[in-house]
Design an enzyme around this catalytic site. Structure first.
Site, PDB file in Angstrom:
ATOM      1  CD  GLU A 146       9.249  12.388 -15.501  1.00  0.00           C
ATOM      2  OE1 GLU A 146       8.368  12.977 -14.874  1.00  0.00           O
ATOM      3  OE2 GLU A 146      10.185  12.987 -16.066  1.00  0.00           O
ATOM      4  CB  SER A 186      13.291  22.969 -15.004  1.00  0.00           C
ATOM      5  OG  SER A 186      12.537  24.149 -15.159  1.00  0.00           O
ATOM      6  CG  HIS A 206      -1.702  -1.219   1.428  1.00  0.00           C
ATOM      7  ND1 HIS A 206      -2.970  -1.414   0.942  1.00  0.00           N
ATOM      8  CD2 HIS A 206      -1.371  -2.371   2.067  1.00  0.00           C
ATOM      9  CE1 HIS A 206      -3.396  -2.622   1.279  1.00  0.00           C
ATOM     10  NE2 HIS A 206      -2.435  -3.229   1.947  1.00  0.00           N
ATOM     11  CE  LYS A 251      11.919  19.679 -10.692  1.00  0.00           C
ATOM     12  NZ  LYS A 251      10.657  19.837 -11.399  1.00  0.00           N
TER      13      LYS A 251
END
Ligand code: ARG
Length: 459
Positions: A290, A277, A156, A283
């Site tokens: 991804e 970024s 979980h 970043k």
């Protein structure tokens, strides 16, 4: 340009339809398989006395020239000629005249296209299997370096029990093993020849389907000519196997994305496989992973796309089936590129072993071990669970983060039989060492897994 079927038509094909129906922009990648199939078909036609030796030689010479032109990038693919089959046939006729016009004897594009696709997928699936194997080997070698690295295992997405990082990584190798098997299994069904089924009903000419099947490296022919030209189940097999593979790659990617966040801080991804970024200077984004996660969507979509195309098609061939190619080409390219990226990223990931170890004990992850300790002292599991729960609650109320912070006296208040040896199982290492069952996260069991997997991967 005159079409091969022009005899029966009074009008030329509409320009809009030519553009709408062409497949050459994507099926040109089947050129090698198409030429291979044509060579074998022509040789069989000659062997069966259907075309002369002279015609055969002309066809073979013409095909060799076309092959060279395509390889050298000199061949002009024309969308008026619809697809790869007609492009090559028209070029052949242009080169060798009437001999070329005999190539399509006892053959239809219906059996030709599916022969090409089977030959193509045979090669590609073997490649995919090889790439999966390489990713597996990479994971095994990372796992071997982390036989003592601890990690909280989750259920979980809540900390559950301490595990070894190697055990976690090997879970994916087992999944990939099944993916590899699934792809191998598709090969068994791909490997049958539809050639000679012709349009749908076979031919009156004395062809030899067995010999073309053998020459093209197929196991056997697809016996029923209608089945041969109608079904694309073998393409669905590849799309399904790819979808499952991508699901596994995506879960692994997702986990590494999470672990690379400041919140988890378990890993650092290589700069080479991240991007920054354009606005926020601090970043570092995990784009490679991804994209693997993201591309899973289109691979799933490709499976659904073809299943939907096929679901209401009456036998035999319908032009709808041309819609099988883009999904399968896209899937093959996508799967291969994801496997290549993953193989490069994996060995460069830095594991923050200190952080992982600390996290593996926080959150009372050894509670189950304490309950099982009580079971070994003769307490029924349900009761042991309850006692342990009460101990945890006590810790929370007293602001203690670890069970090992309790004194023996405190433990004894909950159960008299608890002794000094309890502290051995209250660390992450202790918990892992105490595991006994086959396939558990115990170090010995992990070493055994590595041995088995190395054997399967022939390392
Ligand atoms: N380009 C077609 C396809 O991919 C080839 C077969 C065409 N057959 C036909 N009868 N129109 O399916």
């Amino acid at each position: 340009m005159r079409k091969p079927w022009a005899g029966r038509f009074k009008e030329d094909t509409a320009k809009t339809l030519e553009e709408f129906s062409q497949s050459i922009s994507f099926d040109s990648r089947l050129w090698q398989e198409d030429i291979e199939g044509s060579r074998v078909h022509a040789k069989m036609l000659h062997h069966q006395g259907i075309i002369s030796e002279e015609d055969l030689n002309k066809i073979l010479e013409g095909l060799a020239e076309i092959e060279k032109e395509i390889k050298e990038g000199r061949f002009q693919f024309k969308s008026e000629l619809e697809d790869i089959h007609m492009n090559i046939e028209a070029a052949l006729i242009e080169k060798v005249g009437s001999a070329g016009a005999k190539l399509h004897t006892a053959r239809s594009r219906n059996d030709q296209v599916v022969t090409d696709l089977r030959l193509y997928l045979k090669k590609e699936v073997v490649e995919i299997i090889k790439y999966i194997e390489e990713v597996e080997k990479t994971i095994v070698s990372v796992a071997e370096r982390h036989l003592d690295t601890l990690l909280p295992g989750y259920t979980h997405l809540q900390r559950a029990q301490p595990i070894l990082l190697s055990h976690y990584l090997l879970a994916y190798v087992w999944m990939l093993e099944r993916d590899r098997e699934r792809f191998k299994d598709t090969l068994k069904r791909i490997n049958y020849s539809p050639l000679g089924a012709c349009a749908l009903a076979g031919t009156t000419l004395p062809i030899d389907r067995d010999s073309t099947a053998k020459e093209l490296g197929f196991e056997d022919v697809i016996f029923n000519s209608i089945d041969a030209v109608s079904d694309r189940d073998f393409v669905c097999d590849v799309l399904y196997s790819s979808a499952i593979l991508m699901m596994h790659l995506s879960r692994l990617s997702e986990e590494f994305i999470l672990w690379s966040t400041t919140e988890f801080g378990f890993i650092e991804l290589p700069d080479r496989f991240c991007t920054g970024s354009s606005m926020m200077p601090q970043k570092k984004n995990p784009d490679s992973l991804e994209l693997i996660r993201g591309k899973t969507g289109r691979v799933y979509g490709n499976l659904i796309s073809l299943l939907t195309t096929l679901k209401a098609l009456p036998l035999t061939y319908s032009r709808d089936m041309q819609e099988d190619k883009e999904p399968v080409f896209d899937t093959v390219d996508t799967v291969k590129s994801c496997l290549i990226i993953l193989k490069e990223v994996l060995p460069e990931i830095k594991f923050n072993t200190e952080k992982m170890k600390a996290s593996s004990e926080e959150g009372f992850t050894v509670a189950t071990d304490l309950a099982e300790y009580l079971v070994k002292k003769g307490v029924p599991f349900r009761v042991a669970h309850d006692i342990t729960g009460k101990i945890i609650l006590y810790c929370i109320e007293k602001g203690k983060n670890l069970l090992s912070e309790l004194t023996l006296e405190e433990f004894k208040k909950f159960y008299e039989g608890i002794q000094e040896d309890v502290y051995e199982i209250l660390t992450a290492e202790g918990s892992i060492n105490a595991k006994k069952s086959k396939g558990s996260t115990n170090r010995e069991s992990v070493i055994e897994q590595i041995k088995i997997l190395k054997g399967r991967l022939e390392i």
